[in-house]
Design a protein around this motif. Structure first.
Motif, mmCIF file in Angstrom:
data_model
loop_
_atom_site.group_PDB
_atom_site.id
_atom_site.type_symbol
_atom_site.label_atom_id
_atom_site.label_comp_id
_atom_site.label_asym_id
_atom_site.label_seq_id
_atom_site.Cartn_x
_atom_site.Cartn_y
_atom_site.Cartn_z
ATOM 1 N N MET A 1 0.841 -1.184 0.000
ATOM 2 C CA MET A 1 0.000 0.000 0.000
ATOM 3 C C MET A 1 0.883 1.244 0.000
ATOM 4 N N TYR A 2 0.405 2.286 -0.632
ATOM 5 C CA TYR A 2 1.160 3.523 -0.756
ATOM 6 C C TYR A 2 0.594 4.567 0.198
ATOM 7 N N PRO A 3 1.411 5.561 0.572
ATOM 8 C CA PRO A 3 0.904 6.634 1.438
ATOM 9 C C PRO A 3 -0.316 7.311 0.798
ATOM 10 N N ALA A 4 -1.156 7.897 1.637
ATOM 11 C CA ALA A 4 -2.417 8.483 1.181
ATOM 12 C C ALA A 4 -2.219 9.573 0.140
ATOM 13 N N ASN A 5 -1.123 10.287 0.176
ATOM 14 C CA ASN A 5 -0.910 11.395 -0.763
ATOM 15 C C ASN A 5 -0.221 10.965 -2.053
ATOM 16 N N THR A 6 -0.039 9.674 -2.257
ATOM 17 C CA THR A 6 0.607 9.167 -3.461
ATOM 18 C C THR A 6 -0.403 9.055 -4.593
ATOM 19 N N ARG A 7 -0.036 9.563 -5.756
ATOM 20 C CA ARG A 7 -0.825 9.385 -6.970
ATOM 21 C C ARG A 7 -0.303 8.142 -7.660
ATOM 22 N N HIS A 8 -1.218 7.344 -8.177
ATOM 23 C CA HIS A 8 -0.841 6.048 -8.711
ATOM 24 C C HIS A 8 -1.217 5.946 -10.186
ATOM 25 N N VAL A 9 -0.251 5.529 -11.018
ATOM 26 C CA VAL A 9 -0.449 5.392 -12.451
ATOM 27 C C VAL A 9 -0.113 3.964 -12.869
ATOM 28 N N LEU A 10 -0.979 3.383 -13.676
ATOM 29 C CA LEU A 10 -0.698 2.089 -14.300
ATOM 30 C C LEU A 10 -0.373 2.357 -15.761
ATOM 31 N N TYR A 11 0.785 1.890 -16.196
ATOM 32 C CA TYR A 11 1.253 2.075 -17.569
ATOM 33 C C TYR A 11 1.228 0.725 -18.262
ATOM 34 N N VAL A 12 0.446 0.610 -19.332
ATOM 35 C CA VAL A 12 0.307 -0.646 -20.068
ATOM 36 C C VAL A 12 1.038 -0.484 -21.393
ATOM 37 N N GLU A 13 2.162 -1.158 -21.508
ATOM 38 C CA GLU A 13 3.079 -0.961 -22.638
ATOM 39 C C GLU A 13 3.903 -2.223 -22.830
ATOM 40 N N ASP A 14 4.050 -2.670 -24.074
ATOM 41 C CA ASP A 14 4.824 -3.884 -24.340
ATOM 42 C C ASP A 14 6.267 -3.601 -24.756
ATOM 43 N N ASP A 15 6.609 -2.374 -25.050
ATOM 44 C CA ASP A 15 7.967 -2.036 -25.465
ATOM 45 C C ASP A 15 8.812 -1.723 -24.223
ATOM 46 N N ARG A 16 9.773 -2.583 -23.973
ATOM 47 C CA ARG A 16 10.592 -2.476 -22.751
ATOM 48 C C ARG A 16 11.312 -1.125 -22.660
ATOM 49 N N ILE A 17 11.767 -0.591 -23.766
ATOM 50 C CA ILE A 17 12.470 0.705 -23.753
ATOM 51 C C ILE A 17 11.522 1.805 -23.274
ATOM 52 N N ASN A 18 10.289 1.792 -23.748
ATOM 53 C CA ASN A 18 9.315 2.785 -23.296
ATOM 54 C C ASN A 18 9.015 2.638 -21.807
ATOM 55 N N ILE A 19 8.959 1.408 -21.330
ATOM 56 C CA ILE A 19 8.733 1.169 -19.904
ATOM 57 C C ILE A 19 9.871 1.744 -19.082
ATOM 58 N N VAL A 20 11.106 1.477 -19.494
ATOM 59 C CA VAL A 20 12.272 1.984 -18.761
ATOM 60 C C VAL A 20 12.266 3.515 -18.741
ATOM 61 N N LEU A 21 11.954 4.121 -19.864
ATOM 62 C CA LEU A 21 11.884 5.580 -19.926
ATOM 63 C C LEU A 21 10.843 6.114 -18.941
ATOM 64 N N MET A 22 9.657 5.517 -18.947
ATOM 65 C CA MET A 22 8.601 5.982 -18.052
ATOM 66 C C MET A 22 8.981 5.756 -16.587
ATOM 67 N N GLU A 23 9.627 4.637 -16.295
ATOM 68 C CA GLU A 23 10.082 4.389 -14.917
ATOM 69 C C GLU A 23 11.064 5.468 -14.471
ATOM 70 N N GLU A 24 11.954 5.878 -15.367
ATOM 71 C CA GLU A 24 12.902 6.947 -15.034
ATOM 72 C C GLU A 24 12.185 8.271 -14.776
ATOM 73 N N VAL A 25 11.193 8.574 -15.582
ATOM 74 C CA VAL A 25 10.418 9.806 -15.387
ATOM 75 C C VAL A 25 9.758 9.789 -14.018
ATOM 76 N N PHE A 26 9.110 8.689 -13.682
ATOM 77 C CA PHE A 26 8.371 8.623 -12.420
ATOM 78 C C PHE A 26 9.277 8.542 -11.200
ATOM 79 N N ARG A 27 10.509 8.079 -11.355
ATOM 80 C CA ARG A 27 11.460 8.084 -10.234
ATOM 81 C C ARG A 27 11.726 9.511 -9.753
ATOM 82 N N ARG A 28 11.569 10.448 -10.649
ATOM 83 C CA ARG A 28 11.851 11.851 -10.340
ATOM 84 C C ARG A 28 10.606 12.618 -9.888
#
Length: 128
Positions: A1-28
């Motif tokens: 479970m995430y803290p109450a103030n966390t916004r949660h996004v589900l990304y549905v994508e089959d291209d691993r490079i796009n997933i890695v890019l999005m993970e990097e964006v959300f890390r920040r």
């Protein structure tokens, strides 16, 4: 479970490079959590336990189209009001119209403009 103030996004994508890019964006992005699914079946399985604020859906998944995934997602009343955005490299007007008519709130063309995406996300889903 995430803290109450966390916004949660589900990304549905089959291209691993796009997933890695999005993970990097959300890390920040403090207070944002990203989960990823690589096909429609995995996304539907994750949605049994997740209540994301937003679902980003690639229109060309290996097991179904983004339109088919949205239809299955919407067949569950729990997901009726879920904010969903279509993602595709195709920007033909007929495809954009079909996505919006099916219930997508927006249609983003790849490659995604990350700065614009973050601005849109923050405007659509302000911190709680």
């Amino acid at each position: 479970m995430y803290p109450a103030n966390t916004r949660h996004v589900l990304y549905v994508e089959d291209d691993r490079i796009n997933i890695v890019l999005m993970e990097e964006v959300f890390r920040r992005l403090p207070d944002w959590q990203l989960d990823c699914a690589e096909d429609g079946a995995q996304a539907l399985s994750l949605l049994e336990n997740l209540q994301p604020d937003l679902v980003l859906i690639d229109m060309n998944l290996p097991d179904m189209s983004g339109l088919a995934l949205l239809a299955q997602l919407r067949s569950n009343p729990r997901n009726a009001g879920l904010l969903c955005v279509a993602l595709s490299a195709d920007d033909l007007p007929d495809q954009v119209i079909a996505a919006r008519s099916a219930g997508f709130s927006d249609y983003w063309v790849k490659p995604i403009d990350v700065i614009q995406m973050v601005e849109v996300l923050r405007a659509a889903l302000p911190s709680v």
